[in-house]
Design a protein around this motif. Structure first.
Motif, mmCIF file in Angstrom:
data_model
loop_
_atom_site.group_PDB
_atom_site.id
_atom_site.type_symbol
_atom_site.label_atom_id
_atom_site.label_comp_id
_atom_site.label_asym_id
_atom_site.label_seq_id
_atom_site.Cartn_x
_atom_site.Cartn_y
_atom_site.Cartn_z
ATOM 1 N N ALA A 196 0.922 -1.420 -0.104
ATOM 2 C CA ALA A 196 -0.294 -0.214 0.061
ATOM 3 C C ALA A 196 0.571 1.113 0.114
ATOM 4 C CB ALA A 196 -1.117 0.076 1.334
ATOM 5 N N GLY A 197 2.019 1.085 0.397
ATOM 6 C CA GLY A 197 2.958 2.496 0.796
ATOM 7 C C GLY A 197 3.379 2.928 -0.554
ATOM 8 N N THR A 198 3.868 1.544 -1.130
ATOM 9 C CA THR A 198 3.900 1.722 -2.111
ATOM 10 C C THR A 198 3.074 2.388 -3.547
ATOM 11 O OG1 THR A 198 5.867 -0.099 -1.615
ATOM 12 C CG2 THR A 198 5.743 0.474 -4.401
ATOM 13 N N SER A 199 2.130 1.545 -3.611
ATOM 14 C CA SER A 199 0.889 2.611 -4.330
ATOM 15 C C SER A 199 0.510 3.750 -4.086
ATOM 16 C CB SER A 199 -0.206 1.935 -3.973
ATOM 17 O OG SER A 199 0.008 0.773 -4.513
ATOM 18 N N TYR A 200 0.842 3.741 -2.521
ATOM 19 C CA TYR A 200 1.466 5.741 -2.009
ATOM 20 C C TYR A 200 1.981 6.838 -2.978
ATOM 21 C CZ TYR A 200 0.507 9.897 -0.368
ATOM 22 O OH TYR A 200 -0.543 11.258 -0.084
ATOM 23 N N VAL A 201 3.677 5.507 -3.323
ATOM 24 C CA VAL A 201 4.433 6.897 -3.756
ATOM 25 C C VAL A 201 3.789 6.953 -4.909
ATOM 26 C CG1 VAL A 201 6.897 6.746 -3.813
ATOM 27 C CG2 VAL A 201 5.906 5.887 -1.990
ATOM 28 N N LYS A 202 3.951 5.596 -5.807
ATOM 29 C CA LYS A 202 3.589 5.760 -7.343
ATOM 30 C C LYS A 202 2.804 6.924 -7.171
ATOM 31 C CE LYS A 202 3.380 1.650 -9.015
ATOM 32 N NZ LYS A 202 2.669 0.462 -10.292
ATOM 33 N N LEU A 203 1.656 7.023 -6.487
ATOM 34 C CA LEU A 203 0.410 8.465 -6.916
ATOM 35 C C LEU A 203 0.648 9.042 -6.930
ATOM 36 C CD1 LEU A 203 -2.244 8.587 -7.066
ATOM 37 C CD2 LEU A 203 -2.451 8.124 -4.129
ATOM 38 N N VAL A 204 1.621 10.196 -6.306
ATOM 39 C CA VAL A 204 2.230 11.098 -5.695
ATOM 40 C C VAL A 204 2.818 11.319 -6.546
ATOM 41 C CG1 VAL A 204 1.269 11.459 -3.425
ATOM 42 C CG2 VAL A 204 3.948 10.256 -3.766
ATOM 43 N N PRO A 207 4.565 11.974 -12.930
ATOM 44 C CA PRO A 207 4.108 10.442 -13.618
ATOM 45 C C PRO A 207 4.670 10.310 -15.406
ATOM 46 C CG PRO A 207 2.670 12.607 -14.010
ATOM 47 C CD PRO A 207 3.215 12.336 -12.868
ATOM 48 N N THR A 208 5.759 11.636 -14.882
ATOM 49 C CA THR A 208 6.487 11.951 -16.357
ATOM 50 C C THR A 208 7.865 11.253 -16.573
ATOM 51 O OG1 THR A 208 5.872 14.300 -16.650
ATOM 52 C CG2 THR A 208 7.836 13.597 -17.978
ATOM 53 N N ASN A 209 8.350 11.691 -14.858
ATOM 54 C CA ASN A 209 10.066 10.656 -15.254
ATOM 55 C C ASN A 209 9.974 9.476 -13.604
ATOM 56 O OD1 ASN A 209 11.700 12.160 -16.875
ATOM 57 N ND2 ASN A 209 11.488 14.005 -15.234
ATOM 58 N N GLN A 210 9.864 10.056 -12.330
ATOM 59 C CA GLN A 210 9.871 8.979 -11.595
ATOM 60 C C GLN A 210 8.491 7.610 -11.580
ATOM 61 O OE1 GLN A 210 8.575 12.308 -8.253
ATOM 62 N NE2 GLN A 210 10.934 12.968 -7.446
ATOM 63 N N LEU A 211 7.189 8.145 -12.125
ATOM 64 C CA LEU A 211 6.662 7.002 -12.021
ATOM 65 C C LEU A 211 7.080 5.965 -12.821
ATOM 66 C CD1 LEU A 211 3.502 5.363 -11.101
ATOM 67 C CD2 LEU A 211 2.491 6.871 -12.607
#
Length: 367
Positions: A196-204, A207-211
């Motif tokens: 769940a923590g990893t999913s939240y990190v992906k959410l914030v 979206p261009t580079n980090q995701l």
């Protein structure tokens, strides 16, 4: 009665010979895949050139050693070489680190999976059963979000993986009831929280580079491997694998059950803790340098069990050899199948899941 004892001795001697033969065949298979992997790739290098490049590098090392020992210049290498500098760079700087890392990661994940299956007394146990993989994923995702370097991402994944398993051990130690059940339940709970923590990190994440970087890391890959990565992973892998090999005889006693092991004078709590710590150490080191690679730690121990039986004296070495050969072969497919490299975690799932179904359906007697 003497005739029956003689037959039993002959049977066990023959069974031991068969298992030893299987181990030698697995070692030869790994050696063949190891050498063949150097000749595979988009930049063609023949197997003969690979052998000559390594022979030349070894001779150069000897030449330097003799020059330092004799305190005078020693020359016995030819002045011209029949291969190009690009070929030598491809073999030494690009393919060698990746091939070594694939062997180490496959070996360690398989050893960890076999060890967890013995400790948990559960054939479905795998290296991520105690949350090691989820912890590494969360640590790596958080490091990418904070803009860490590649080495920082590796260290964060390694540290988070160890912390996740440490939390599981603390929870299982304090919880009442059966220790093995507590470990599994605590692992599931901790893994769910970290996912769940990893999913939240992906959410914030950006979206261009980090995701995209987080998503690619979670798929698992050995591309861009360097000798520094091999050196970083080799120490914790050795610290985990060597003790597992030394105590593999005792893991057999854990598979007998708690009461039987206690009756034989085994401190099951201490032995289980040592095995879990060693298996977690190699799992964390593997995932930190390769990303999320599933199925290896689950499928390969079952394959090794089909080949050599359930005796950990043979099962653990067989799992390590087969795991190294398997992941190296899959990585060869990953970098050669298409023009764009396929993340190795995808391929291990595509190959591992159907193969595991085949192993389940094909219930033949082991040696």
């Amino acid at each position: 009665m003497k005739r029956g004892l003689r037959k039993n001795r002959e049977y066990f001697a023959e069974s031991k010979t068969k298992r030893a033969r299987v181990l030698w065949l697995l070692a030869l298979l790994l050696f063949a895949v190891f050498l063949g992997s150097f000749a595979l790739g988009r930049y063609g290098v023949s197997a003969w050139d690979v052998v000559r490049i390594f022979a030349y590098r070894a001779a150069a090392f000897v030449e330097q050693g003799l020059s330092a020992l004799l305190q005078r210049s020693v020359h016995f290498l030819p002045e011209s070489i029949p291969w190009t500098a690009q070929m030598e760079t491809a073999v030494i700087n690009i393919r060698l680190p990746r091939i070594l890392l694939a062997c180490l990661v496959g070996c360690c994940l398989s050893a960890a999976g076999a060890s967890y299956q013995g400790v948990m007394e559960n054939p479905m146990a795998s290296p991520d059963v105690l949350g090691a993989s989820s912890g590494a994923a969360f640590g790596a995702a958080l490091a990418i979000l904070l803009g860490a370097s590649k080495r920082g991402i590796t260290l964060a994944a390694f540290a988070a993986s160890l912390c996740a398993v440490g939390l599981v051990l603390i929870i299982a130690q304090r919880a009442p009831g059966h220790r093995v059940v507590n470990l599994i339940l605590a692992g599931i709970m901790t893994g769910s929280l970290l996912t769940a923590g990893t999913s939240y990190v992906k959410l914030v994440a950006d979206p261009t580079n980090q995701l995209p970087e987080i998503t690619y890391w979670l798929m698992g890959s050995l591309s861009g491997a360097r000798l520094k990565d091999v050196g970083f992973a080799a120490l914790p892998m050795a610290l985990g694998c060597i003790p597992l090999l030394l105590i593999r005889w005792h893991i057999n006693l854990l598979t007998l059950g708690e009461e039987e092991a206690h009756a034989l004078g085994v401190n099951t709590n201490l032995l289980r803790l040592v095995v879990i710590v060693c298996a977690t150490l190699v799992t964390a080191a593997s995932i930190a340098v390769s990303g999320m690679i599933g199925w290896v730690g689950l499928v390969i121990p079952h394959l090794a069990r089909k080949l050599v039986g359930s005796n950990y004296h043979y099962l653990l070495p067989a799992s390590m050899l087969a795991g190294a050969a398997f992941l190296l072969a899959v990585d060869d497919v990953s970098r050669c199948l298409l023009a764009v490299e396929i993340p190795i975690g995808i391929l291990t799932a595509f190959i591992g899941a159907p193969f595991f179904i085949y192993l389940i359906l094909r219930r033949e007697k082991t040696l």
